[in-house]
Design an enzyme around this catalytic site. Structure first.
Site, short mmCIF file in Angstrom:
data_model
loop_
_atom_site.label_atom_id
_atom_site.label_comp_id
_atom_site.label_asym_id
_atom_site.label_seq_id
_atom_site.Cartn_x
_atom_site.Cartn_y
_atom_site.Cartn_z
N GLY A 43 -16.67 119.29 12.20
CA GLY A 43 -17.26 119.54 11.00
C GLY A 43 -17.28 118.49 9.99
CB CYS A 44 -14.78 115.75 9.26
SG CYS A 44 -13.66 117.05 8.63
#
Length: 155
Positions: A43-44
């Protein structure tokens, strides 16, 4: 967590090259300050790459983009290099800014409760005041949502 209209807390944190960066260095221009849990996680990485892809549009509006996590300077350096990130990544292992902005919170994952950084984005205006708070943002659309807001398309 901080709210719209509040003064954004200043901080002094090292970037990926170990150079100290202060929020107050950016007075006179808008700043996207986004907090994320960890370098090189799915996600990051998607969130950082979305900001990188839109970076030219933020630059055209004279908006600085700054990502902050607990990761080390060395981790940020590897992450920025691997993903070709053109914006600042600040290292906050002591959680100075993370706690000042109220993004160190209880999180639940698969029924397990732990403390961690809740993915949150702040738009700070030219006077250092919080203009917009985006809690629990979606990594893939965070940059685009901010650009829509900056274009006046979204309140």
């Amino acid at each position: 967590m901080l709210e719209v209209g509040m003064k954004a807390p200043d901080f002094a944190l090292p970037d990926k090259d170990g150079k100290t960066v202060r929020l107050s260095d950016f007075l006179g221009r808008k700043v996207v300050l986004y907090f994320y849990p960890k370098d090189n996680t799915p996600g990051c990485t998607r969130q950082a790459c979305a900001f990188a892809a839109a970076y030219g549009e933020f630059q055209a509006r004279d908006v600085a983009v700054i990502g902050v996590s607990k990761d080390s300077v060395a981790s940020h350096q590897r992450f920025a290099q691997k993903q070709e990130l053109p914006f600042l990544l600040l290292s906050d292992p002591e959680r100075q800014a993370i706690e000042a902005y109220g993004v160190w919170q209880e999180k639940k994952l698969y029924g397990k409760v732990s403390m961690g950084v809740v993915r949150t984005t702040f738009l700070i205006d030219e006077q250092g005041m919080i203009e917009k708070v985006m809690p629990k943002v979606k990594p893939d659309t965070n940059a685009a949502d901010l650009l829509r807001y900056l274009s006046g398309e979204e309140a």
